[in-house]
Design a protein around this motif. Structure first.
Motif, PDB file in Angstrom:
ATOM      1  N   ILE A  62       8.022   0.347  -0.979  1.00 37.04           N
ATOM      2  CA  ILE A  62       8.718   0.146  -2.240  1.00 37.04           C
ATOM      3  C   ILE A  62       7.984  -0.961  -2.989  1.00 37.04           C
ATOM      4  O   ILE A  62       7.730  -2.036  -2.442  1.00 37.04           O
ATOM      5  CB  ILE A  62      10.191  -0.260  -2.021  1.00 37.04           C
ATOM      6  N   PHE A  63       7.628  -0.696  -4.237  1.00 33.20           N
ATOM      7  CA  PHE A  63       6.827  -1.626  -5.029  1.00 33.20           C
ATOM      8  C   PHE A  63       7.701  -2.292  -6.092  1.00 33.20           C
ATOM      9  O   PHE A  63       8.325  -1.614  -6.897  1.00 33.20           O
ATOM     10  CB  PHE A  63       5.661  -0.888  -5.697  1.00 33.20           C
ATOM     11  N   LYS A  64       7.706  -3.607  -6.075  1.00 29.62           N
ATOM     12  CA  LYS A  64       8.461  -4.354  -7.086  1.00 29.62           C
ATOM     13  C   LYS A  64       7.576  -4.528  -8.314  1.00 29.62           C
ATOM     14  O   LYS A  64       6.485  -5.092  -8.222  1.00 29.62           O
ATOM     15  CB  LYS A  64       8.902  -5.715  -6.538  1.00 29.62           C
ATOM     16  N   VAL A  65       8.049  -4.031  -9.456  1.00 30.70           N
ATOM     17  CA  VAL A  65       7.259  -4.088 -10.679  1.00 30.70           C
ATOM     18  C   VAL A  65       8.039  -4.809 -11.767  1.00 30.70           C
ATOM     19  O   VAL A  65       9.266  -4.907 -11.717  1.00 30.70           O
ATOM     20  CB  VAL A  65       6.869  -2.671 -11.167  1.00 30.70           C
ATOM     21  N   ARG A  98      12.097  -3.773 -11.368  1.00 30.04           N
ATOM     22  CA  ARG A  98      12.531  -2.561 -10.690  1.00 30.04           C
ATOM     23  C   ARG A  98      11.745  -2.360  -9.399  1.00 30.04           C
ATOM     24  O   ARG A  98      10.581  -2.744  -9.290  1.00 30.04           O
ATOM     25  CB  ARG A  98      12.348  -1.328 -11.584  1.00 30.04           C
ATOM     26  N   ASP A  99      12.414  -1.725  -8.439  1.00 31.57           N
ATOM     27  CA  ASP A  99      11.761  -1.302  -7.203  1.00 31.57           C
ATOM     28  C   ASP A  99      11.413   0.171  -7.336  1.00 31.57           C
ATOM     29  O   ASP A  99      12.300   1.014  -7.481  1.00 31.57           O
ATOM     30  CB  ASP A  99      12.683  -1.511  -6.002  1.00 31.57           C
ATOM     31  N   LEU A 100      10.126   0.475  -7.280  1.00 36.81           N
ATOM     32  CA  LEU A 100       9.661   1.848  -7.462  1.00 36.81           C
ATOM     33  C   LEU A 100       9.079   2.388  -6.170  1.00 36.81           C
ATOM     34  O   LEU A 100       8.454   1.655  -5.397  1.00 36.81           O
ATOM     35  CB  LEU A 100       8.610   1.919  -8.569  1.00 36.81           C
ATOM     36  N   SER A 101       9.263   3.668  -5.969  1.00 35.85           N
ATOM     37  CA  SER A 101       8.697   4.327  -4.798  1.00 35.85           C
ATOM     38  C   SER A 101       7.249   4.725  -5.082  1.00 35.85           C
ATOM     39  O   SER A 101       6.768   4.668  -6.225  1.00 35.85           O
ATOM     40  CB  SER A 101       9.510   5.577  -4.458  1.00 35.85           C
ATOM     41  N   LYS A 102       6.584   5.153  -4.033  1.00 34.54           N
ATOM     42  CA  LYS A 102       5.208   5.619  -4.210  1.00 34.54           C
ATOM     43  C   LYS A 102       5.173   6.830  -5.118  1.00 34.54           C
ATOM     44  O   LYS A 102       4.246   6.996  -5.916  1.00 34.54           O
ATOM     45  CB  LYS A 102       4.609   5.946  -2.840  1.00 34.54           C
ATOM     46  N   ALA A 103       6.192   7.681  -5.022  1.00 37.26           N
ATOM     47  CA  ALA A 103       6.256   8.866  -5.882  1.00 37.26           C
ATOM     48  C   ALA A 103       6.409   8.471  -7.344  1.00 37.26           C
ATOM     49  O   ALA A 103       5.864   9.140  -8.236  1.00 37.26           O
ATOM     50  CB  ALA A 103       7.416   9.760  -5.450  1.00 37.26           C
ATOM     51  N   ASP A 104       7.156   7.385  -7.618  1.00 35.52           N
ATOM     52  CA  ASP A 104       7.304   6.904  -8.990  1.00 35.52           C
ATOM     53  C   ASP A 104       5.957   6.512  -9.583  1.00 35.52           C
ATOM     54  O   ASP A 104       5.757   6.576 -10.806  1.00 35.52           O
ATOM     55  CB  ASP A 104       8.244   5.696  -9.043  1.00 35.52           C
ATOM     56  N   LEU A 105       5.042   6.104  -8.705  1.00 35.07           N
ATOM     57  CA  LEU A 105       3.713   5.678  -9.146  1.00 35.07           C
ATOM     58  C   LEU A 105       2.679   6.767  -8.878  1.00 35.07           C
ATOM     59  O   LEU A 105       1.500   6.475  -8.632  1.00 35.07           O
ATOM     60  CB  LEU A 105       3.321   4.375  -8.436  1.00 35.07           C
ATOM     61  N   ASN A 106       3.124   8.006  -8.946  1.00 33.75           N
ATOM     62  CA  ASN A 106       2.238   9.175  -8.820  1.00 33.75           C
ATOM     63  C   ASN A 106       1.490   9.215  -7.488  1.00 33.75           C
ATOM     64  O   ASN A 106       0.404   9.792  -7.402  1.00 33.75           O
ATOM     65  CB  ASN A 106       1.227   9.210  -9.974  1.00 33.75           C
ATOM     66  N   ASN A 107       2.070   8.567  -6.466  1.00 34.76           N
ATOM     67  CA  ASN A 107       1.473   8.543  -5.126  1.00 34.76           C
ATOM     68  C   ASN A 107       0.068   7.950  -5.120  1.00 34.76           C
ATOM     69  O   ASN A 107      -0.764   8.297  -4.268  1.00 34.76           O
ATOM     70  CB  ASN A 107       1.449   9.953  -4.511  1.00 34.76           C
ATOM     71  N   GLU A 108      -0.178   7.071  -6.062  1.00 36.26           N
ATOM     72  CA  GLU A 108      -1.495   6.429  -6.140  1.00 36.26           C
ATOM     73  C   GLU A 108      -1.684   5.474  -4.962  1.00 36.26           C
ATOM     74  O   GLU A 108      -0.734   4.823  -4.508  1.00 36.26           O
ATOM     75  CB  GLU A 108      -1.648   5.667  -7.455  1.00 36.26           C
ATOM     76  N   ALA A 109      -2.932   5.363  -4.491  1.00 34.76           N
ATOM     77  CA  ALA A 109      -3.195   4.557  -3.301  1.00 34.76           C
ATOM     78  C   ALA A 109      -3.829   3.209  -3.598  1.00 34.76           C
ATOM     79  O   ALA A 109      -3.651   2.256  -2.844  1.00 34.76           O
ATOM     80  CB  ALA A 109      -4.094   5.336  -2.339  1.00 34.76           C
ATOM     81  N   SER A 110      -4.566   3.091  -4.702  1.00 34.40           N
ATOM     82  CA  SER A 110      -5.268   1.844  -4.996  1.00 34.40           C
ATOM     83  C   SER A 110      -4.498   1.000  -6.005  1.00 34.40           C
ATOM     84  O   SER A 110      -3.698   1.517  -6.794  1.00 34.40           O
ATOM     85  CB  SER A 110      -6.669   2.141  -5.542  1.00 34.40           C
ATOM     86  N   ALA A 111      -4.770  -0.307  -5.985  1.00 31.91           N
ATOM     87  CA  ALA A 111      -4.098  -1.214  -6.919  1.00 31.91           C
ATOM     88  C   ALA A 111      -4.414  -0.878  -8.380  1.00 31.91           C
ATOM     89  O   ALA A 111      -3.498  -0.840  -9.213  1.00 31.91           O
ATOM     90  CB  ALA A 111      -4.466  -2.659  -6.599  1.00 31.91           C
ATOM     91  N   PRO A 112      -5.673  -0.637  -8.750  1.00 33.64           N
ATOM     92  CA  PRO A 112      -5.949  -0.274 -10.151  1.00 33.64           C
ATOM     93  C   PRO A 112      -5.201   0.980 -10.595  1.00 33.64           C
ATOM     94  O   PRO A 112      -4.648   1.030 -11.701  1.00 33.64           O
ATOM     95  CB  PRO A 112      -7.468  -0.060 -10.160  1.00 33.64           C
ATOM     96  N   ALA A 113      -5.158   1.998  -9.726  1.00 37.83           N
ATOM     97  CA  ALA A 113      -4.461   3.236 -10.074  1.00 37.83           C
ATOM     98  C   ALA A 113      -2.964   2.997 -10.208  1.00 37.83           C
ATOM     99  O   ALA A 113      -2.302   3.579 -11.070  1.00 37.83           O
ATOM    100  CB  ALA A 113      -4.737   4.306  -9.025  1.00 37.83           C
ATOM    101  N   ARG A 114      -2.430   2.124  -9.379  1.00 40.38           N
ATOM    102  CA  ARG A 114      -1.001   1.813  -9.473  1.00 40.38           C
ATOM    103  C   ARG A 114      -0.693   1.014 -10.733  1.00 40.38           C
ATOM    104  O   ARG A 114       0.377   1.171 -11.328  1.00 40.38           O
ATOM    105  CB  ARG A 114      -0.553   1.052  -8.225  1.00 40.38           C
ATOM    106  N   PHE A 115      -1.609   0.159 -11.140  1.00 42.14           N
ATOM    107  CA  PHE A 115      -1.422  -0.557 -12.402  1.00 42.14           C
ATOM    108  C   PHE A 115      -1.303   0.432 -13.555  1.00 42.14           C
ATOM    109  O   PHE A 115      -0.434   0.302 -14.427  1.00 42.14           O
ATOM    110  CB  PHE A 115      -2.591  -1.519 -12.650  1.00 42.14           C
TER     111      PHE A 115
END
Length: 251
Positions: free
Chosen positions: A168-171, A92-109
């Motif tokens: 857009i982040f591909k997860v 899926r392609d997720l937006s920054k909002a889908d990932l709670n607007n997290e800025a760092s890679a660990p937080a996005r994980f």
């Protein structure tokens, strides 16, 4: 005249005439053929991206590295990889909002894992492939504010008319039965980013029914324990392990 004389000497030198370093009219020896280019070792983010790309080109939906490296008989690096079929995961392609607007890679994980559980999946991870898209909600409309900006602040007007692309982040999200989550002692997994995967893989090799495990950068409190435990995502043996030469991942 001085300029013309200097130019003549320069041209003669370039063409191998008078003023050249070559003597006796001898031609310079041809350069030896270059050897094969040795690919550089891939860092954390680049390794994730390369494994996912390789997976999509070789019949898989996605893949992740286990961050263990071996050497073949020629001394070339071979990377351990875990691959997933189309029926095991969803991309899926997720937006920054889908990932709670997290800025760092660990937080996005951590955010990807939370998103996965909230949407009926058993876990997930970042492939680190990103793209941008323009938010059309700000484009193509006129407003008094925009008119003033166009009239008095051309640079700001350009920003309003052309908003910065949103990432857009591909997860990769695990379907039911592909992953499970448990907590483990904090000293079971190393704290470096690569160790959260390489140590997890080693841990999984001692567990029946699992091919991979990784800490999703999340720590949780456990009743009766002073230290927080690590959350471990365990990949069942429906996934496939392969050792892939670095040269193939960077081809």
């Amino acid at each position: 005249l001085g300029f013309l004389r200097a130019s003549t000497i320069c041209c003669a030198s370039i063409m191998g005439g008078k003023g050249s370093k070559e003597k006796g009219g001898k031609k310079s020896e041809p350069a030896a053929p270059a050897g094969p280019v040795v690919p550089q070792e891939l860092k954390f983010v680049d390794r994730f991206k390369a494994v996912h790309t390789y997976a999509t080109k070789n019949g898989f939906a996605s893949g992740m590295p286990n961050f263990l490296t071996e050497k073949d008989d020629g001394g070339n690096s071979v990377y351990g990889c875990i691959f997933f079929k189309d029926d095991q995961v969803e991309i899926r392609d997720l937006s920054k909002a889908d990932l709670n607007n997290e800025a760092s890679a660990p937080a996005r994980f951590r955010a990807v894992h939370e998103y996965a559980l909230a949407n009926g999946f058993s876990g997930g991870y970042l492939t680190f492939h990103e793209s941008g898209t323009v938010d059309g909600a700000c484009c193509g409309r006129s407003s008094p504010l925009r008119s003033r900006l166009r009239a008095f602040l051309p640079f700001c007007a350009h920003i309003v008319a052309h908003p910065r692309p949103e990432p857009i982040f591909k997860v990769c999200l695990f379907n039911d039965g592909v992953a499970e989550t448990q907590t483990i002692a904090p000293d079971a997994i190393g704290k470096k980013a690569e160790q959260r995967f390489s140590d997890g893989y080693k841990w999984a090799q001692n567990e029946d029914g699992y091919v991979m495990a990784f800490n999703n950068f999340k720590s949780v409190e456990v009743e009766g324990e002073e230290q927080k435990h690590l959350e471990l995502v365990k990949i069942t043996d429906v996934a496939e392990y392969r050792a892939v030469p670095l040269a193939d991942l960077t081809a």
